[in-house]
Design a protein around this motif. Structure first.
Motif, PDB file in Angstrom:
ATOM      1  N   SER A  27      -3.171  -1.283 -19.105  1.00  0.00           N
ATOM      2  CA  SER A  27      -3.788  -2.552 -18.694  1.00  0.00           C
ATOM      3  C   SER A  27      -3.056  -3.229 -17.538  1.00  0.00           C
ATOM      4  CB  SER A  27      -3.835  -3.507 -19.894  1.00  0.00           C
ATOM      5  OG  SER A  27      -2.513  -3.777 -20.327  1.00  0.00           O
ATOM      6  N   ARG A  28      -2.038  -2.569 -16.964  1.00  0.00           N
ATOM      7  CA  ARG A  28      -1.236  -3.178 -15.903  1.00  0.00           C
ATOM      8  C   ARG A  28      -1.385  -2.408 -14.602  1.00  0.00           C
ATOM      9  NH1 ARG A  28       4.583  -4.505 -18.124  1.00  0.00           N
ATOM     10  NH2 ARG A  28       4.467  -6.063 -16.492  1.00  0.00           N
ATOM     11  N   ASN A  29      -1.017  -3.049 -13.516  1.00  0.00           N
ATOM     12  CA  ASN A  29      -1.031  -2.407 -12.204  1.00  0.00           C
ATOM     13  C   ASN A  29       0.376  -1.925 -11.875  1.00  0.00           C
ATOM     14  OD1 ASN A  29      -3.732  -3.152 -11.962  1.00  0.00           O
ATOM     15  ND2 ASN A  29      -3.184  -5.130 -11.096  1.00  0.00           N
ATOM     16  N   PRO A  30       0.504  -0.741 -11.268  1.00  0.00           N
ATOM     17  CA  PRO A  30       1.841  -0.210 -10.985  1.00  0.00           C
ATOM     18  C   PRO A  30       2.566  -0.983  -9.888  1.00  0.00           C
ATOM     19  CG  PRO A  30       0.170   1.242 -10.069  1.00  0.00           C
ATOM     20  CD  PRO A  30      -0.549   0.179 -10.860  1.00  0.00           C
ATOM     21  N   ASN A  31       3.888  -1.084 -10.069  1.00  0.00           N
ATOM     22  CA  ASN A  31       4.758  -1.689  -9.070  1.00  0.00           C
ATOM     23  C   ASN A  31       5.097  -0.660  -8.011  1.00  0.00           C
ATOM     24  OD1 ASN A  31       5.274  -4.341 -10.346  1.00  0.00           O
ATOM     25  ND2 ASN A  31       6.155  -3.076 -11.961  1.00  0.00           N
ATOM     26  N   LEU A  32       5.343  -1.135  -6.808  1.00  0.00           N
ATOM     27  CA  LEU A  32       5.734  -0.275  -5.704  1.00  0.00           C
ATOM     28  C   LEU A  32       6.488  -1.110  -4.685  1.00  0.00           C
ATOM     29  CD1 LEU A  32       3.448  -0.796  -3.132  1.00  0.00           C
ATOM     30  CD2 LEU A  32       2.047   0.030  -5.013  1.00  0.00           C
ATOM     31  N   VAL A  33       7.142  -0.444  -3.766  1.00  0.00           N
ATOM     32  CA  VAL A  33       7.865  -1.135  -2.697  1.00  0.00           C
ATOM     33  C   VAL A  33       7.458  -0.507  -1.377  1.00  0.00           C
ATOM     34  CG1 VAL A  33      10.135  -1.654  -1.720  1.00  0.00           C
ATOM     35  CG2 VAL A  33       9.805  -1.717  -4.200  1.00  0.00           C
ATOM     36  N   GLU A  45       6.419   3.043   4.562  1.00  0.00           N
ATOM     37  CA  GLU A  45       6.753   4.038   3.549  1.00  0.00           C
ATOM     38  C   GLU A  45       6.665   3.352   2.191  1.00  0.00           C
ATOM     39  OE1 GLU A  45       8.489   8.066   2.871  1.00  0.00           O
ATOM     40  OE2 GLU A  45       9.091   7.054   4.682  1.00  0.00           O
ATOM     41  N   VAL A  46       5.791   3.865   1.340  1.00  0.00           N
ATOM     42  CA  VAL A  46       5.564   3.277   0.024  1.00  0.00           C
ATOM     43  C   VAL A  46       6.354   4.078  -1.001  1.00  0.00           C
ATOM     44  CG1 VAL A  46       3.837   2.647  -1.706  1.00  0.00           C
ATOM     45  CG2 VAL A  46       3.280   2.479   0.733  1.00  0.00           C
ATOM     46  N   TYR A  47       7.260   3.386  -1.680  1.00  0.00           N
ATOM     47  CA  TYR A  47       8.116   4.002  -2.691  1.00  0.00           C
ATOM     48  C   TYR A  47       7.605   3.679  -4.083  1.00  0.00           C
ATOM     49  CZ  TYR A  47      11.755   5.255   0.643  1.00  0.00           C
ATOM     50  OH  TYR A  47      12.444   5.841   1.672  1.00  0.00           O
ATOM     51  N   THR A  48       7.644   4.672  -4.953  1.00  0.00           N
ATOM     52  CA  THR A  48       7.374   4.420  -6.358  1.00  0.00           C
ATOM     53  C   THR A  48       8.538   3.601  -6.903  1.00  0.00           C
ATOM     54  OG1 THR A  48       8.549   6.376  -7.140  1.00  0.00           O
ATOM     55  CG2 THR A  48       6.200   6.659  -6.597  1.00  0.00           C
ATOM     56  N   GLN A  49       8.356   2.997  -8.047  1.00  0.00           N
ATOM     57  CA  GLN A  49       9.433   2.214  -8.646  1.00  0.00           C
ATOM     58  C   GLN A  49      10.641   3.096  -8.953  1.00  0.00           C
ATOM     59  OE1 GLN A  49       9.201  -1.244  -8.924  1.00  0.00           O
ATOM     60  NE2 GLN A  49      11.388  -0.893  -9.086  1.00  0.00           N
ATOM     61  N   THR A  50      10.406   4.291  -9.469  1.00  0.00           N
ATOM     62  CA  THR A  50      11.506   5.208  -9.767  1.00  0.00           C
ATOM     63  C   THR A  50      12.244   5.617  -8.498  1.00  0.00           C
ATOM     64  OG1 THR A  50      10.340   6.035 -11.706  1.00  0.00           O
ATOM     65  CG2 THR A  50      12.078   7.440 -10.827  1.00  0.00           C
ATOM     66  N   ALA A  51      11.512   5.904  -7.421  1.00  0.00           N
ATOM     67  CA  ALA A  51      12.134   6.339  -6.167  1.00  0.00           C
ATOM     68  C   ALA A  51      12.986   5.229  -5.559  1.00  0.00           C
ATOM     69  CB  ALA A  51      11.077   6.809  -5.174  1.00  0.00           C
ATOM     70  N   PHE A 116       4.816   7.776  -0.107  1.00  0.00           N
ATOM     71  CA  PHE A 116       3.754   8.132   0.821  1.00  0.00           C
ATOM     72  C   PHE A 116       3.800   7.187   1.990  1.00  0.00           C
ATOM     73  CE2 PHE A 116       1.627   5.509  -2.408  1.00  0.00           C
ATOM     74  CZ  PHE A 116       0.910   4.581  -1.656  1.00  0.00           C
ATOM     75  N   ARG A 117       3.291   7.660   3.110  1.00  0.00           N
ATOM     76  CA  ARG A 117       3.316   6.879   4.347  1.00  0.00           C
ATOM     77  C   ARG A 117       1.924   6.363   4.671  1.00  0.00           C
ATOM     78  NH1 ARG A 117       7.332  10.462   8.202  1.00  0.00           N
ATOM     79  NH2 ARG A 117       9.185  10.071   6.933  1.00  0.00           N
ATOM     80  N   ILE A 118       1.899   5.161   5.210  1.00  0.00           N
ATOM     81  CA  ILE A 118       0.666   4.561   5.700  1.00  0.00           C
ATOM     82  C   ILE A 118       0.893   4.262   7.172  1.00  0.00           C
ATOM     83  CG2 ILE A 118      -0.999   2.683   5.469  1.00  0.00           C
ATOM     84  CD1 ILE A 118       0.079   2.198   2.629  1.00  0.00           C
ATOM     85  N   SER A 119      -0.007   4.732   8.010  1.00  0.00           N
ATOM     86  CA  SER A 119       0.129   4.503   9.445  1.00  0.00           C
ATOM     87  C   SER A 119      -1.241   4.390  10.085  1.00  0.00           C
ATOM     88  CB  SER A 119       0.925   5.628  10.105  1.00  0.00           C
ATOM     89  OG  SER A 119       0.213   6.844  10.020  1.00  0.00           O
ATOM     90  N   SER A 120      -1.225   4.082  11.372  1.00  0.00           N
ATOM     91  CA  SER A 120      -2.468   4.086  12.130  1.00  0.00           C
ATOM     92  C   SER A 120      -2.873   5.540  12.353  1.00  0.00           C
ATOM     93  CB  SER A 120      -2.278   3.382  13.475  1.00  0.00           C
ATOM     94  OG  SER A 120      -1.454   4.167  14.319  1.00  0.00           O
ATOM     95  N   PRO A 121      -4.142   5.805  12.614  1.00  0.00           N
ATOM     96  CA  PRO A 121      -4.565   7.188  12.882  1.00  0.00           C
ATOM     97  C   PRO A 121      -3.810   7.803  14.064  1.00  0.00           C
ATOM     98  CG  PRO A 121      -6.480   5.780  12.554  1.00  0.00           C
ATOM     99  CD  PRO A 121      -5.277   4.873  12.600  1.00  0.00           C
TER     100      PRO A 121
END
Length: 158
Positions: A27-33, A45-51, A116-121
């Protein structure tokens, strides 16, 4: 990306975020940085909470006051944005982060293990082209799997 800066995270990436967040429940949304880095970093650069916890632990083992520790704290604590997905698996990218990496109305996602990475095309294409050029320079007989068994090198893709 919609007008409010929301991007839909691919379902497989959401599963990784969920599995790597010790506090996540159905019922919760995952945390990330989101680490947005210095001036030369052209992607988020999106890190999981564990990473990110692993990175923080490694930073804390460095001597207090050392240049290396200060630099890493600056990047991973000072130039990061802790957040979570919304109920539909979207991520809100604040204007300042979108502006920093040049994301206008389309975002590209690239899996990199537990981040994972988020960037412009355009940036995504440029990074992929640099990697392909490097691989091409190795010759037709080069097997990229050999990199897994070799010591790390100083070669750069860009």
């Amino acid at each position: 990306m919609d007008g409010k800066g929301r991007v839909s995270i691919p379902a497989l990436f959401r599963r990784v975020l969920e599995s790597a967040d010790p506090d996540w429940r159905e019922s919760r949304n995952p945390n990330l940085v989101i680490v947005y880095g210095g001036l030369s970093q052209e992607y988020l650069e999106v890190y999981t909470q564990t990473a990110i916890d692993e990175v923080d632990q490694k930073i804390s083992r460095l001597p207090r006051g050392s240049k290396e520790r200060r630099a890493l704290e600056h990047i991973f604590n000072g130039q990061s944005f802790a957040t979570q997905t919304d109920d539909t698996g979207r991520l809100v990218l604040p204007n300042r982060l979108r502006d920093k990496v040049g994301i206008l109305n389309e975002a590209h996602f690239k899996a990199t293990g537990d981040t994972f990475r988020i960037s412009s095309p355009q940036i995504s294409y440029r990074h992929e082209s640099a990697i392909e050029s490097w691989l091409d320079s190795k010759g037709l007989d080069f097997d990229p799997l050999t990199l897994l068994d070799s010591p790390l090198t100083e070669e750069k893709f860009e």
